[in-house]
Design an enzyme around this catalytic site. Structure first.
Site, PDB file in Angstrom:
ATOM      1  N   THR A 221       5.929  34.972  -4.493  1.00 51.56           N
ATOM      2  CA  THR A 221       5.599  34.327  -3.218  1.00 51.56           C
ATOM      3  C   THR A 221       5.968  35.298  -2.099  1.00 51.56           C
ATOM      4  OG1 THR A 221       7.755  33.222  -3.183  1.00 51.56           O
ATOM      5  CG2 THR A 221       5.924  31.974  -4.095  1.00 51.56           C
ATOM      6  N   THR A 249      12.589  25.859   5.660  1.00 52.49           N
ATOM      7  CA  THR A 249      13.388  25.293   4.561  1.00 52.49           C
ATOM      8  C   THR A 249      12.491  24.507   3.602  1.00 52.49           C
ATOM      9  OG1 THR A 249      15.197  25.013   6.145  1.00 52.49           O
ATOM     10  CG2 THR A 249      15.440  23.903   4.017  1.00 52.49           C
ATOM     11  N   ALA A 250      12.640  24.784   2.307  1.00 64.06           N
ATOM     12  CA  ALA A 250      11.909  24.088   1.231  1.00 64.06           C
ATOM     13  C   ALA A 250      10.433  24.454   1.143  1.00 64.06           C
ATOM     14  CB  ALA A 250      12.077  22.567   1.311  1.00 64.06           C
ATOM     15  N   ALA A 251      10.012  25.473   1.890  1.00 67.00           N
ATOM     16  CA  ALA A 251       8.606  25.914   1.753  1.00 67.00           C
ATOM     17  C   ALA A 251       8.382  26.446   0.340  1.00 67.00           C
ATOM     18  CB  ALA A 251       8.279  26.978   2.794  1.00 67.00           C
ATOM     19  N   GLY A 252       9.342  27.228  -0.146  1.00 68.35           N
ATOM     20  CA  GLY A 252       9.236  27.769  -1.512  1.00 68.35           C
ATOM     21  C   GLY A 252       9.278  26.651  -2.547  1.00 68.35           C
ATOM     22  N   ASP A 253      10.122  25.659  -2.320  1.00 66.04           N
ATOM     23  CA  ASP A 253      10.221  24.528  -3.260  1.00 66.04           C
ATOM     24  C   ASP A 253       8.907  23.735  -3.273  1.00 66.04           C
ATOM     25  OD1 ASP A 253      12.906  25.245  -3.678  1.00 66.04           O
ATOM     26  OD2 ASP A 253      13.568  24.010  -1.994  1.00 66.04           O
TER      27      ASP A 253
HETATM   28  O1  RIB Z   1      15.362  25.761  -0.855  1.00 60.73           O
HETATM   29  C1  RIB Z   1      15.953  25.066   0.198  1.00 60.73           C
HETATM   30  C2  RIB Z   1      17.255  24.476  -0.238  1.00 60.73           C
HETATM   31  O2  RIB Z   1      18.179  25.502  -0.503  1.00 60.73           O
HETATM   32  C3  RIB Z   1      17.936  23.604   0.772  1.00 60.73           C
HETATM   33  O3  RIB Z   1      17.479  22.286   0.751  1.00 60.73           O
HETATM   34  C4  RIB Z   1      19.406  23.768   0.455  1.00 60.73           C
HETATM   35  O4  RIB Z   1      20.009  22.639  -0.058  1.00 60.73           O
HETATM   36  C5  RIB Z   1      19.479  24.943  -0.509  1.00 60.73           C
HETATM   37  O5  RIB Z   1      19.720  24.545  -1.797  1.00 60.73           O
END
Ligand code: RIB
Length: 311
Positions: A221, A249-253
Protein backbone atom coordinates in the site's frame (compact mmCIF):
# COMPACT_ATOMS: atom_id res chain seq x y z
CA UNK A 1 -21.40 -16.26 -0.83
CA UNK A 2 -20.47 -14.65 2.49
CA UNK A 3 -16.97 -15.67 3.66
CA UNK A 4 -16.06 -16.73 7.21
CA UNK A 5 -12.98 -14.94 8.43
CA UNK A 6 -11.07 -15.42 11.67
CA UNK A 7 -9.29 -12.33 12.92
CA UNK A 8 -6.78 -12.79 15.74
CA UNK A 9 -5.69 -9.35 16.83
CA UNK A 10 -5.67 -6.26 19.00
CA UNK A 11 -8.37 -3.99 20.36
CA UNK A 12 -7.42 -0.49 21.57
CA UNK A 13 -9.34 2.47 22.83
CA UNK A 14 -7.88 5.38 20.87
CA UNK A 15 -7.22 8.51 22.94
CA UNK A 16 -7.19 11.14 20.24
CA UNK A 17 -5.72 14.62 20.61
CA UNK A 18 -6.41 16.96 17.71
CA UNK A 19 -3.84 19.70 17.23
CA UNK A 20 -2.81 22.12 14.46
CA UNK A 21 0.79 20.97 14.64
CA UNK A 22 2.57 18.44 16.85
CA UNK A 23 5.03 19.66 19.53
CA UNK A 24 8.77 19.25 19.06
CA UNK A 25 10.82 17.77 21.94
CA UNK A 26 10.53 19.93 25.06
CA UNK A 27 7.66 22.02 23.66
CA UNK A 28 4.17 22.42 25.13
CA UNK A 29 1.32 23.29 22.79
CA UNK A 30 -2.35 24.04 23.26
CA UNK A 31 -4.37 21.47 21.33
CA UNK A 32 -7.91 21.76 19.93
CA UNK A 33 -9.89 18.73 21.04
CA UNK A 34 -9.78 15.35 22.83
CA UNK A 35 -11.98 12.28 22.44
CA UNK A 36 -11.89 8.51 22.92
CA UNK A 37 -12.97 6.21 20.10
CA UNK A 38 -12.71 2.46 19.33
CA UNK A 39 -9.59 1.40 17.45
CA UNK A 40 -6.76 -1.14 17.41
CA UNK A 41 -5.47 -2.59 14.16
CA UNK A 42 -7.11 -5.98 14.73
CA UNK A 43 -10.48 -4.58 15.72
CA UNK A 44 -10.41 -1.97 12.94
CA UNK A 45 -9.76 -4.65 10.33
CA UNK A 46 -12.48 -6.88 11.79
CA UNK A 47 -14.91 -3.95 11.70
CA UNK A 48 -13.94 -3.13 8.11
CA UNK A 49 -14.29 -6.76 7.01
CA UNK A 50 -17.77 -6.91 8.55
CA UNK A 51 -18.82 -3.61 6.97
CA UNK A 52 -17.74 -5.00 3.60
CA UNK A 53 -19.94 -8.07 4.04
CA UNK A 54 -17.71 -10.77 5.54
CA UNK A 55 -18.76 -12.93 8.51
CA UNK A 56 -16.07 -12.15 11.08
CA UNK A 57 -14.96 -14.07 14.19
CA UNK A 58 -12.65 -12.17 16.53
CA UNK A 59 -10.10 -13.71 18.88
CA UNK A 60 -8.57 -11.23 21.32
CA UNK A 61 -8.51 -9.91 24.87
CA UNK A 62 -9.71 -6.92 26.92
CA UNK A 63 -9.35 -5.84 30.53
CA UNK A 64 -12.31 -5.69 32.93
CA UNK A 65 -12.88 -2.00 32.25
CA UNK A 66 -15.16 0.47 30.54
CA UNK A 67 -12.91 0.72 27.48
CA UNK A 68 -13.05 -3.05 26.97
CA UNK A 69 -16.85 -3.11 27.18
CA UNK A 70 -17.10 -0.30 24.62
CA UNK A 71 -14.64 -2.00 22.28
CA UNK A 72 -16.62 -5.25 22.25
CA UNK A 73 -19.95 -3.43 21.82
CA UNK A 74 -18.65 -1.54 18.83
CA UNK A 75 -17.57 -4.74 17.08
CA UNK A 76 -20.90 -6.37 17.89
CA UNK A 77 -22.72 -3.37 16.40
CA UNK A 78 -21.53 -4.45 12.92
CA UNK A 79 -22.11 -8.16 13.56
CA UNK A 80 -18.59 -9.32 14.50
CA UNK A 81 -18.72 -12.52 16.61
CA UNK A 82 -17.02 -11.76 19.92
CA UNK A 83 -17.35 -15.05 21.86
CA UNK A 84 -13.60 -15.64 21.60
CA UNK A 85 -12.63 -12.36 23.22
CA UNK A 86 -11.52 -13.02 26.79
CA UNK A 87 -11.95 -10.52 29.63
CA UNK A 88 -8.97 -10.46 31.98
CA UNK A 89 -8.51 -9.34 35.59
CA UNK A 90 -5.58 -7.19 36.65
CA UNK A 91 -4.71 -5.68 33.27
CA UNK A 92 -6.18 -2.79 31.32
CA UNK A 93 -7.59 -2.95 27.83
CA UNK A 94 -5.20 -1.83 25.11
CA UNK A 95 -5.01 1.88 24.40
CA UNK A 96 -3.43 4.06 21.73
CA UNK A 97 -2.45 7.69 22.17
CA UNK A 98 -3.00 9.40 18.84
CA UNK A 99 -1.80 12.88 17.95
CA UNK A 100 -3.86 13.96 14.96
CA UNK A 101 -2.38 16.89 13.06
CA UNK A 102 -5.48 18.60 11.72
CA UNK A 103 -3.61 20.71 9.17
CA UNK A 104 -2.85 17.61 7.07
CA UNK A 105 -4.70 14.63 8.62
CA UNK A 106 -1.49 12.81 9.53
CA UNK A 107 -1.08 11.05 12.85
CA UNK A 108 1.53 9.85 15.34
CA UNK A 109 0.54 6.83 17.46
CA UNK A 110 1.86 5.15 20.59
CA UNK A 111 0.22 1.87 21.58
CA UNK A 112 0.13 0.38 25.08
CA UNK A 113 -0.75 -3.27 24.48
CA UNK A 114 -2.43 -4.03 27.84
CA UNK A 115 -4.62 -7.13 27.50
CA UNK A 116 -3.59 -7.58 23.85
CA UNK A 117 -0.31 -8.91 25.22
CA UNK A 118 -2.20 -11.83 26.76
CA UNK A 119 -3.62 -13.28 23.56
CA UNK A 120 -1.80 -16.63 23.51
CA UNK A 121 -0.83 -19.27 21.00
CA UNK A 122 -3.35 -21.58 22.68
CA UNK A 123 -6.11 -18.99 22.18
CA UNK A 124 -5.17 -18.81 18.50
CA UNK A 125 -5.15 -22.59 18.09
CA UNK A 126 -8.48 -22.97 19.90
CA UNK A 127 -10.07 -20.31 17.70
CA UNK A 128 -8.72 -21.93 14.54
CA UNK A 129 -10.17 -25.29 15.61
CA UNK A 130 -13.59 -23.97 16.56
CA UNK A 131 -15.08 -23.82 13.02
CA UNK A 132 -14.24 -23.75 9.31
CA UNK A 133 -12.81 -20.46 8.02
CA UNK A 134 -12.15 -19.14 4.53
CA UNK A 135 -9.27 -16.95 5.74
CA UNK A 136 -7.20 -15.88 8.72
CA UNK A 137 -6.28 -12.20 9.10
CA UNK A 138 -3.44 -11.13 11.42
CA UNK A 139 -1.42 -8.03 12.35
CA UNK A 140 1.48 -7.53 14.77
CA UNK A 141 -0.16 -5.87 17.78
CA UNK A 142 -0.49 -9.25 19.53
CA UNK A 143 2.56 -11.26 20.73
CA UNK A 144 4.82 -12.66 18.01
CA UNK A 145 4.65 -16.28 19.31
CA UNK A 146 0.85 -16.07 18.99
CA UNK A 147 1.11 -14.81 15.42
CA UNK A 148 3.65 -17.53 14.57
CA UNK A 149 1.51 -20.30 16.04
CA UNK A 150 -1.57 -19.00 14.22
CA UNK A 151 0.21 -18.92 10.86
CA UNK A 152 1.57 -22.46 11.28
CA UNK A 153 -1.77 -23.86 12.46
CA UNK A 154 -3.69 -22.15 9.65
CA UNK A 155 -1.30 -23.61 7.10
CA UNK A 156 -1.88 -27.10 8.51
CA UNK A 157 -5.61 -26.53 8.09
CA UNK A 158 -5.26 -25.09 4.56
CA UNK A 159 -6.67 -21.72 5.60
CA UNK A 160 -5.25 -18.80 3.55
CA UNK A 161 -3.30 -16.35 5.73
CA UNK A 162 -3.34 -12.56 5.27
CA UNK A 163 -0.69 -10.94 7.47
CA UNK A 164 -0.47 -7.18 7.82
CA UNK A 165 3.06 -6.47 9.06
CA UNK A 166 1.91 -3.55 11.24
CA UNK A 167 3.33 -2.10 13.38
CA UNK A 168 6.54 -2.83 11.45
CA UNK A 169 8.49 -5.72 12.98
CA UNK A 170 10.78 -8.38 11.62
CA UNK A 171 9.38 -11.91 11.34
CA UNK A 172 11.21 -15.23 11.21
CA UNK A 173 12.27 -16.01 7.63
CA UNK A 174 10.69 -19.49 7.85
CA UNK A 175 7.30 -17.83 8.33
CA UNK A 176 7.41 -16.05 4.96
CA UNK A 177 6.46 -19.03 2.74
CA UNK A 178 3.48 -19.78 5.01
CA UNK A 179 1.85 -16.36 4.49
CA UNK A 180 -0.38 -16.26 1.42
CA UNK A 181 -0.75 -12.47 1.37
CA UNK A 182 1.78 -10.24 3.07
CA UNK A 183 0.27 -6.75 3.30
CA UNK A 184 2.80 -3.97 3.89
CA UNK A 185 3.29 -0.23 3.52
CA UNK A 186 6.58 1.39 2.50
CA UNK A 187 8.04 1.35 6.06
CA UNK A 188 7.09 -2.26 6.72
CA UNK A 189 8.45 -3.49 3.38
CA UNK A 190 11.69 -1.51 3.90
CA UNK A 191 12.22 -3.21 7.26
CA UNK A 192 11.54 -6.69 5.98
CA UNK A 193 13.54 -6.40 2.77
CA UNK A 194 16.39 -4.37 4.34
CA UNK A 195 16.12 -1.75 1.57
CA UNK A 196 14.36 1.62 1.56
CA UNK A 197 11.02 1.64 -0.25
CA UNK A 198 9.55 4.97 -1.31
CA UNK A 199 7.57 4.21 -4.46
CA UNK A 200 6.33 1.53 -6.84
CA UNK A 201 9.74 0.96 -8.44
CA UNK A 202 11.64 0.48 -5.16
CA UNK A 203 8.66 -1.49 -3.83
CA UNK A 204 8.83 -3.88 -6.79
CA UNK A 205 12.55 -4.43 -6.18
CA UNK A 206 12.03 -5.19 -2.49
CA UNK A 207 9.03 -7.42 -3.16
CA UNK A 208 11.22 -9.36 -5.63
CA UNK A 209 13.81 -9.81 -2.87
CA UNK A 210 11.14 -11.22 -0.54
CA UNK A 211 9.78 -13.47 -3.24
CA UNK A 212 13.29 -14.93 -3.64
CA UNK A 213 12.99 -15.81 0.05
CA UNK A 214 9.79 -17.70 -0.82
CA UNK A 215 7.28 -15.01 0.07
CA UNK A 216 4.02 -15.58 -1.83
CA UNK A 217 1.90 -12.58 -2.84
CA UNK A 218 3.12 -9.22 -1.54
CA UNK A 219 0.58 -6.39 -1.37
CA UNK A 220 2.14 -2.93 -1.08
CA UNK A 221 0.00 0.00 0.00
CA UNK A 222 1.45 3.35 -1.07
CA UNK A 223 -0.99 5.74 0.65
CA UNK A 224 -2.01 8.59 -1.65
CA UNK A 225 -0.27 6.88 -4.60
CA UNK A 226 -2.27 3.63 -4.62
CA UNK A 227 -1.60 -0.07 -4.06
CA UNK A 228 0.21 -2.86 -5.86
CA UNK A 229 0.27 -6.65 -5.86
CA UNK A 230 3.39 -8.65 -6.63
CA UNK A 231 2.48 -12.25 -7.38
CA UNK A 232 4.38 -15.20 -8.89
CA UNK A 233 3.59 -14.06 -12.40
CA UNK A 234 2.31 -10.49 -12.31
CA UNK A 235 2.72 -6.98 -10.96
CA UNK A 236 -0.59 -5.14 -10.73
CA UNK A 237 -0.79 -1.49 -9.71
CA UNK A 238 -4.01 0.40 -9.05
CA UNK A 239 -3.70 4.17 -8.48
CA UNK A 240 -5.37 5.79 -5.47
CA UNK A 241 -8.59 7.77 -5.61
CA UNK A 242 -7.94 11.47 -5.04
CA UNK A 243 -9.39 12.78 -1.77
CA UNK A 244 -8.66 15.54 0.77
CA UNK A 245 -7.87 13.57 3.97
CA UNK A 246 -8.86 14.86 7.39
CA UNK A 247 -7.55 11.82 9.33
CA UNK A 248 -5.57 8.90 7.89
CA UNK A 249 -6.06 6.70 11.00
CA UNK A 250 -7.36 3.23 9.99
CA UNK A 251 -7.06 3.94 6.26
CA UNK A 252 -4.74 0.93 5.98
CA UNK A 253 -7.10 -1.19 8.09
CA UNK A 254 -10.02 -0.17 5.87
CA UNK A 255 -8.00 -1.09 2.78
CA UNK A 256 -7.52 -4.56 4.26
CA UNK A 257 -11.21 -5.04 5.07
CA UNK A 258 -12.25 -4.33 1.50
CA UNK A 259 -9.24 -5.97 -0.17
CA UNK A 260 -9.62 -9.29 1.68
CA UNK A 261 -13.40 -9.43 1.25
CA UNK A 262 -13.20 -8.64 -2.48
CA UNK A 263 -10.35 -11.08 -3.09
CA UNK A 264 -12.18 -13.94 -1.36
CA UNK A 265 -15.38 -13.15 -3.25
CA UNK A 266 -13.92 -12.57 -6.74
CA UNK A 267 -10.34 -13.90 -6.92
CA UNK A 268 -9.67 -10.84 -9.06
CA UNK A 269 -6.67 -8.79 -7.99
CA UNK A 270 -7.61 -5.56 -9.79
CA UNK A 271 -11.06 -5.59 -8.21
CA UNK A 272 -9.61 -6.31 -4.77
CA UNK A 273 -7.02 -3.51 -5.01
CA UNK A 274 -9.60 -1.05 -6.35
CA UNK A 275 -12.06 -1.78 -3.55
CA UNK A 276 -9.23 -1.62 -1.00
CA UNK A 277 -8.13 1.77 -2.32
CA UNK A 278 -11.70 3.10 -2.31
CA UNK A 279 -12.41 1.93 1.24
CA UNK A 280 -9.08 3.36 2.47
CA UNK A 281 -9.71 6.70 0.75
CA UNK A 282 -13.22 7.01 2.22
CA UNK A 283 -11.89 6.27 5.72
CA UNK A 284 -9.64 9.35 5.54
CA UNK A 285 -12.64 11.67 5.16
CA UNK A 286 -13.85 11.25 8.76
CA UNK A 287 -12.00 11.55 12.07
CA UNK A 288 -11.50 8.34 14.04
CA UNK A 289 -10.61 4.70 13.44
CA UNK A 290 -13.72 2.49 13.38
CA UNK A 291 -15.84 5.65 13.28
CA UNK A 292 -14.43 6.39 9.82
CA UNK A 293 -14.82 2.96 8.19
CA UNK A 294 -17.40 2.96 5.37
CA UNK A 295 -20.11 0.42 4.61
CA UNK A 296 -19.99 -1.69 1.44
CA UNK A 297 -22.63 0.40 -0.33
CA UNK A 298 -20.59 3.58 0.22
CA UNK A 299 -17.60 1.87 -1.40
CA UNK A 300 -19.76 0.70 -4.34
CA UNK A 301 -21.16 4.22 -4.84
CA UNK A 302 -17.76 5.89 -4.52
CA UNK A 303 -16.21 3.59 -7.15
CA UNK A 304 -19.18 4.04 -9.48
CA UNK A 305 -19.04 7.84 -9.14
CA UNK A 306 -15.28 7.99 -9.72
CA UNK A 307 -15.29 5.59 -12.65
CA UNK A 308 -18.12 7.46 -14.39
CA UNK A 309 -16.41 10.81 -13.65
CA UNK A 310 -13.31 9.55 -15.53
CA UNK A 311 -15.15 8.10 -18.55
O1 RIB B 1 -4.23 1.40 12.43
C1 RIB B 1 -4.75 2.37 13.28
C2 RIB B 1 -4.73 1.88 14.69
O2 RIB B 1 -3.40 1.75 15.13
C3 RIB B 1 -5.37 2.78 15.70
O3 RIB B 1 -6.75 2.60 15.80
C4 RIB B 1 -4.60 2.50 16.97
O4 RIB B 1 -5.34 1.86 17.95
C5 RIB B 1 -3.39 1.69 16.54
O5 RIB B 1 -3.51 0.36 16.87
Amino acid sequence: MQKNILLIGSMNMDLVVQCNTVPVRGETLLGQQFHTTPGGKGANQAYALACQGSEVYFCGAIGKDEFGTRLVKNLQSVGVHCEQIKTLDGISSGIAIILLETSCGDNRIIVIAGANEKVTADDAKAALSSRKYDALVLQLETPMPTVEAAVIEAQKKNIPVFLNLAPAQAIKPELLPLIDFLIVNETELSLLAGKTVTDLQSGAESAALLRKKEAKTVILTLGAKGAAAFTADAEIFVPAFKVEPVDTTAAGDSFIGAFVTAWLETNDMKTALTRGNACGALATLTVGAQASIPQRKAVDDFIAANVSAKS
